[in-house]
Design a protein around this motif. Sequence first.
Motif, short mmCIF file in Angstrom:
data_model
loop_
_atom_site.label_atom_id
_atom_site.label_comp_id
_atom_site.label_asym_id
_atom_site.label_seq_id
_atom_site.Cartn_x
_atom_site.Cartn_y
_atom_site.Cartn_z
N ILE A 268 0.85 -1.19 0.00
CA ILE A 268 0.00 0.00 0.00
C ILE A 268 0.88 1.24 0.00
CG2 ILE A 268 -1.72 1.32 1.29
CD1 ILE A 268 -2.70 -1.23 2.48
N PRO A 269 0.60 2.19 -0.88
CA PRO A 269 1.32 3.46 -0.83
C PRO A 269 1.03 4.18 0.48
CG PRO A 269 0.15 3.22 -2.91
CD PRO A 269 -0.34 2.13 -2.00
N VAL A 270 2.03 4.85 0.99
CA VAL A 270 1.88 5.66 2.20
C VAL A 270 1.81 7.11 1.74
CG1 VAL A 270 2.90 6.29 4.42
CG2 VAL A 270 3.21 3.97 3.53
N ARG B 176 0.42 13.53 -0.89
CA ARG B 176 1.77 13.28 -1.44
C ARG B 176 2.25 11.90 -1.05
NH1 ARG B 176 3.78 17.04 -5.10
NH2 ARG B 176 2.91 19.05 -4.53
N LEU B 177 2.90 11.23 -1.97
CA LEU B 177 3.47 9.92 -1.72
C LEU B 177 4.66 10.05 -0.78
CD1 LEU B 177 3.32 6.91 -2.56
CD2 LEU B 177 4.98 7.46 -4.36
N ALA B 178 4.63 9.30 0.33
CA ALA B 178 5.70 9.37 1.32
C ALA B 178 6.50 8.07 1.39
CB ALA B 178 5.11 9.67 2.69
N GLY B 179 5.96 7.00 0.86
CA GLY B 179 6.64 5.71 0.92
C GLY B 179 5.71 4.59 0.50
N MET B 180 6.14 3.37 0.74
CA MET B 180 5.33 2.17 0.49
C MET B 180 5.49 1.28 1.70
SD MET B 180 3.81 1.69 -2.60
CE MET B 180 3.95 0.06 -3.26
N VAL B 181 4.44 0.57 2.03
CA VAL B 181 4.53 -0.45 3.07
C VAL B 181 4.02 -1.75 2.45
CG1 VAL B 181 2.29 0.04 4.15
CG2 VAL B 181 4.11 -1.00 5.49
N THR B 182 4.78 -2.81 2.65
CA THR B 182 4.43 -4.11 2.08
C THR B 182 4.18 -5.11 3.21
OG1 THR B 182 6.69 -4.94 2.00
CG2 THR B 182 5.93 -3.65 0.09
N ASP B 183 3.56 -6.22 2.84
CA ASP B 183 3.37 -7.28 3.82
C ASP B 183 4.72 -7.79 4.32
OD1 ASP B 183 3.98 -8.47 1.35
OD2 ASP B 183 2.16 -9.70 1.29
N ARG B 184 5.70 -7.74 3.46
CA ARG B 184 7.07 -8.14 3.85
C ARG B 184 7.66 -7.17 4.87
NH1 ARG B 184 11.25 -11.34 2.23
NH2 ARG B 184 13.32 -10.42 2.21
N ASP B 185 7.42 -5.86 4.69
CA ASP B 185 7.87 -4.87 5.67
C ASP B 185 7.26 -5.17 7.04
OD1 ASP B 185 9.29 -3.40 3.73
OD2 ASP B 185 7.59 -2.08 3.33
N ILE C 63 11.29 6.04 -1.82
CA ILE C 63 10.30 5.46 -2.72
C ILE C 63 10.72 5.59 -4.18
CG2 ILE C 63 8.91 7.55 -2.85
CD1 ILE C 63 7.60 3.99 -2.63
N ILE C 64 10.49 4.52 -4.89
CA ILE C 64 10.76 4.47 -6.33
C ILE C 64 9.41 4.52 -7.02
CG2 ILE C 64 11.71 3.07 -8.19
CD1 ILE C 64 13.46 1.78 -5.84
N TYR C 65 9.27 5.39 -8.01
CA TYR C 65 7.98 5.57 -8.68
C TYR C 65 8.22 5.77 -10.16
CZ TYR C 65 9.38 10.45 -8.38
OH TYR C 65 10.09 11.62 -8.47
N ILE C 66 7.11 5.82 -10.88
CA ILE C 66 7.15 6.07 -12.32
C ILE C 66 6.02 7.03 -12.65
CG2 ILE C 66 5.67 4.10 -12.96
CD1 ILE C 66 7.85 3.66 -15.26
N PHE C 67 6.20 7.80 -13.71
CA PHE C 67 5.15 8.72 -14.14
C PHE C 67 4.19 8.00 -15.08
CE2 PHE C 67 8.47 11.86 -13.05
CZ PHE C 67 7.75 12.61 -12.14
#
Length: 192
Positions: free
Chosen positions: A81-83, A88-97, A122-126
């Motif tokens: 899930i994006p945080v 504004r995008l601040a990060g990502m949290v995964t089940d693995r995290d 965070i790594i993102y794409i446009f």
Amino acid sequence: MNIQRWSRLWGYSTSAGVCGLTGYPAHEGGALPMARDRVWCYVGVPMKIQEIMSTDVGCIGPDNTLVEAAGLMRELDVGAIPVCDDDRLAGMVTDRDLTLRAVAEGKDPNMTTVRETMSQGIIYIFEDQSVEEAAHLMEEKQIRRLPVLNHNKRLVGIVSLGDLAVHSQPAFSGEALKEVSRSYHTAAAGVR
């Protein structure tokens, strides 16, 4: 490897039997004869992320608890899930995290915040970048999901390796999955 959608344009057949616009053979799928000296020319156009991304994306705040994050993952049936801090995008949290940075360290999921466990940097794409760029970024960074932003840096979607597999040629998506998986397993084994 190109991920393309094909657009049809009117062109004229050359004396060699190819489309004068694209140079593709008139009888090998690149162009189809429609009239005397006139053919449909098929031109490959790189697919854009906005054509394949999921737009129904949930966000969680950095101050929410891990229990809330896990509940949202279950509700949305996703593993990441994006945080978002405001919009504004601040990060990502995964089940693995959640597993490695909280549960494995004995942290209380009712008290620990998403901010404490989310992936930083965070790594993102446009949305207007090509699908091929997304595949290369996933391979290079060894990730399976990318948040998608517009040019105002607002979250507009997410693209996953699964999206690439569904919307691309099997050889391309299989190669991308193989490279992401190989990189992940190599890193997990401590080999670089």
